[in-house]
Write a protein that holds these residues in place. Sequence first.
Motif, PDB file in Angstrom:
ATOM      1  N   ARG A  29      38.938  25.659  23.695  1.00  0.00           N
ATOM      2  CA  ARG A  29      37.989  26.389  24.540  1.00  0.00           C
ATOM      3  C   ARG A  29      38.518  26.493  25.967  1.00  0.00           C
ATOM      4  NH1 ARG A  29      33.716  23.473  23.732  1.00  0.00           N
ATOM      5  NH2 ARG A  29      33.740  22.368  25.722  1.00  0.00           N
ATOM      6  N   ASP A  30      39.126  25.432  26.473  1.00  0.00           N
ATOM      7  CA  ASP A  30      39.714  25.472  27.815  1.00  0.00           C
ATOM      8  C   ASP A  30      40.874  26.460  27.882  1.00  0.00           C
ATOM      9  OD1 ASP A  30      37.906  23.552  28.611  1.00  0.00           O
ATOM     10  OD2 ASP A  30      39.319  21.876  28.434  1.00  0.00           O
ATOM     11  N   SER A  31      41.634  26.549  26.808  1.00  0.00           N
ATOM     12  CA  SER A  31      42.753  27.484  26.758  1.00  0.00           C
ATOM     13  C   SER A  31      42.251  28.929  26.822  1.00  0.00           C
ATOM     14  CB  SER A  31      43.561  27.266  25.477  1.00  0.00           C
ATOM     15  OG  SER A  31      44.554  28.250  25.323  1.00  0.00           O
ATOM     16  N   ILE A  32      41.164  29.196  26.113  1.00  0.00           N
ATOM     17  CA  ILE A  32      40.578  30.544  26.159  1.00  0.00           C
ATOM     18  C   ILE A  32      40.028  30.827  27.546  1.00  0.00           C
ATOM     19  CG2 ILE A  32      38.759  32.022  25.214  1.00  0.00           C
ATOM     20  CD1 ILE A  32      39.053  30.374  22.595  1.00  0.00           C
ATOM     21  N   ALA A  33      39.393  29.821  28.157  1.00  0.00           N
ATOM     22  CA  ALA A  33      38.874  29.991  29.518  1.00  0.00           C
ATOM     23  C   ALA A  33      39.995  30.357  30.477  1.00  0.00           C
ATOM     24  CB  ALA A  33      38.173  28.715  29.981  1.00  0.00           C
ATOM     25  N   LYS A  34      41.158  29.703  30.338  1.00  0.00           N
ATOM     26  CA  LYS A  34      42.292  30.015  31.195  1.00  0.00           C
ATOM     27  C   LYS A  34      42.666  31.492  31.101  1.00  0.00           C
ATOM     28  CE  LYS A  34      47.253  29.169  31.783  1.00  0.00           C
ATOM     29  NZ  LYS A  34      47.576  30.597  31.564  1.00  0.00           N
ATOM     30  N   THR A  35      42.637  32.042  29.887  1.00  0.00           N
ATOM     31  CA  THR A  35      43.006  33.444  29.704  1.00  0.00           C
ATOM     32  C   THR A  35      42.050  34.373  30.456  1.00  0.00           C
ATOM     33  OG1 THR A  35      43.977  32.954  27.541  1.00  0.00           O
ATOM     34  CG2 THR A  35      43.366  35.254  27.975  1.00  0.00           C
ATOM     35  N   PHE A  36      40.747  34.101  30.372  1.00  0.00           N
ATOM     36  CA  PHE A  36      39.783  34.929  31.107  1.00  0.00           C
ATOM     37  C   PHE A  36      39.904  34.719  32.611  1.00  0.00           C
ATOM     38  CE2 PHE A  36      37.896  35.321  26.921  1.00  0.00           C
ATOM     39  CZ  PHE A  36      37.405  36.614  26.935  1.00  0.00           C
ATOM     40  N   LEU A  37      40.145  33.488  33.034  1.00  0.00           N
ATOM     41  CA  LEU A  37      40.320  33.208  34.464  1.00  0.00           C
ATOM     42  C   LEU A  37      41.576  33.893  34.999  1.00  0.00           C
ATOM     43  CD1 LEU A  37      39.378  29.425  34.451  1.00  0.00           C
ATOM     44  CD2 LEU A  37      38.036  31.280  35.467  1.00  0.00           C
ATOM     45  N   ASP A  38      42.643  33.923  34.208  1.00  0.00           N
ATOM     46  CA  ASP A  38      43.861  34.623  34.627  1.00  0.00           C
ATOM     47  C   ASP A  38      43.587  36.101  34.865  1.00  0.00           C
ATOM     48  OD1 ASP A  38      45.381  32.322  34.530  1.00  0.00           O
ATOM     49  OD2 ASP A  38      46.262  32.751  32.561  1.00  0.00           O
ATOM     50  N   GLN A  39      42.755  36.686  34.018  1.00  0.00           N
ATOM     51  CA  GLN A  39      42.423  38.104  34.197  1.00  0.00           C
ATOM     52  C   GLN A  39      41.587  38.328  35.453  1.00  0.00           C
ATOM     53  OE1 GLN A  39      43.422  40.919  32.506  1.00  0.00           O
ATOM     54  NE2 GLN A  39      44.909  39.459  31.667  1.00  0.00           N
ATOM     55  N   LEU A  40      40.675  37.413  35.739  1.00  0.00           N
ATOM     56  CA  LEU A  40      39.876  37.538  36.958  1.00  0.00           C
ATOM     57  C   LEU A  40      40.750  37.404  38.203  1.00  0.00           C
ATOM     58  CD1 LEU A  40      36.740  35.472  35.896  1.00  0.00           C
ATOM     59  CD2 LEU A  40      36.793  37.929  36.388  1.00  0.00           C
ATOM     60  N   ARG A  41      41.697  36.483  38.177  1.00  0.00           N
ATOM     61  CA  ARG A  41      42.614  36.349  39.312  1.00  0.00           C
ATOM     62  C   ARG A  41      43.432  37.620  39.507  1.00  0.00           C
ATOM     63  NH1 ARG A  41      43.485  31.214  36.674  1.00  0.00           N
ATOM     64  NH2 ARG A  41      42.411  29.529  37.793  1.00  0.00           N
ATOM     65  N   GLN A  42      43.743  38.276  38.399  1.00  0.00           N
ATOM     66  CA  GLN A  42      44.544  39.492  38.464  1.00  0.00           C
ATOM     67  C   GLN A  42      43.814  40.611  39.211  1.00  0.00           C
ATOM     68  OE1 GLN A  42      47.535  39.205  37.338  1.00  0.00           O
ATOM     69  NE2 GLN A  42      48.316  41.280  37.603  1.00  0.00           N
ATOM     70  N   ILE A  43      42.486  40.570  39.186  1.00  0.00           N
ATOM     71  CA  ILE A  43      41.709  41.584  39.913  1.00  0.00           C
ATOM     72  C   ILE A  43      41.033  40.969  41.148  1.00  0.00           C
ATOM     73  CG2 ILE A  43      41.370  43.098  37.923  1.00  0.00           C
ATOM     74  CD1 ILE A  43      38.616  41.878  37.527  1.00  0.00           C
ATOM     75  N   PHE A  44      41.596  39.821  41.603  1.00  0.00           N
ATOM     76  CA  PHE A  44      41.232  39.214  42.883  1.00  0.00           C
ATOM     77  C   PHE A  44      39.779  38.747  42.948  1.00  0.00           C
ATOM     78  CE2 PHE A  44      44.503  42.502  43.542  1.00  0.00           C
ATOM     79  CZ  PHE A  44      45.555  41.685  43.929  1.00  0.00           C
ATOM     80  N   VAL A  45      39.331  38.119  41.856  1.00  0.00           N
ATOM     81  CA  VAL A  45      37.994  37.522  41.822  1.00  0.00           C
ATOM     82  C   VAL A  45      38.139  36.021  42.039  1.00  0.00           C
ATOM     83  CG1 VAL A  45      35.965  37.032  40.389  1.00  0.00           C
ATOM     84  CG2 VAL A  45      37.062  39.288  40.283  1.00  0.00           C
ATOM     85  N   ASP A  46      37.283  35.459  42.884  1.00  0.00           N
ATOM     86  CA  ASP A  46      37.280  34.013  43.133  1.00  0.00           C
ATOM     87  C   ASP A  46      36.756  33.303  41.886  1.00  0.00           C
ATOM     88  OD1 ASP A  46      37.158  31.442  44.056  1.00  0.00           O
ATOM     89  OD2 ASP A  46      35.574  31.810  45.543  1.00  0.00           O
ATOM     90  N   VAL A  47      37.580  32.439  41.289  1.00  0.00           N
ATOM     91  CA  VAL A  47      37.215  31.788  40.034  1.00  0.00           C
ATOM     92  C   VAL A  47      36.845  30.325  40.219  1.00  0.00           C
ATOM     93  CG1 VAL A  47      38.694  33.361  38.734  1.00  0.00           C
ATOM     94  CG2 VAL A  47      39.597  31.147  39.494  1.00  0.00           C
TER      95      VAL A  47
END
Length: 274
Positions: A29-47
């Motif tokens: 589950r943490d690994s999947i969270a990392k993938t979504f967080l990486d995408q948010l960082r890519q569009i400059f969202v504070d995670v």
Amino acid sequence: MTAELEQYKSNGFFVAKGLLDQQCVDKVRDSIAKTFLDQLRQIFVDVEGMALFDAMQALHQCDLERYKKTAGAVWRKLDIYQLLHDPRITGFLFDKFGWRDIFVPGGQVAHIMAHELKIPEGYFGLGVHQDFPSVQGSLDGVVVWLPLVRVDRDNFPLELIPGSHKRGLLATVDSSSALWELRPEQYREADFIPAEVDVGDVVFMSMFTVHRSSSNGTPGQYRFALSTRFDNADEITFIDRCYPSAYQRSVHRAQYFPDFPTIEQVEEVFLPDQ
């Protein structure tokens, strides 16, 4: 015959309570969270401080197309593959079901359910169906389904009809858009039961068991589950039919992104570490 196999043959499914330890499931589950967080960082969202459900909602709200591509890609993560092929899962088939040889007919599947994550005109669980038509392998083939979060009757549970597997392959609706969905006269609503499961539990289900995804869920909660399928290489009709699978393997060779990659991008990958 083991008690587990006897119950499985009677009901068409068996819930192996605590087969996996929570820590290994949490890691996925943490690994999947990392993938979504990486995408948010890519569009400059504070995670900062975001867990998986927070990250999924944020990406869904900020960039729906990016969310859809990410949700559609996570099944390919090695962590998910390894969890669904954990030796405790395949060992259960060997030790409790008496299997000796296994085929894997297709890939993994990620099942995401939450009111906040609905896709307009898109997936929100599957209606009443059997899995055999989408696999067409061994007659005793097994679906393995496991939750990444606790699932109760108010959190979009998997719903099954005990004993329905013994009726064989049932008739589906005459619709090109839903060939997999069973005709309403093939089942009764009162016969469905929810699979209430904890993190670490694993559901083993026959390909012929009638089931569906419940759309009943409390707002603010989500259900994230994973599944895959296994065929018994020793099942006699599977051998006779020369190991068929409904899954097809193909390669998309046309470039998804024109002019990518540039030679500079390739060179950068192989630069010595600074």
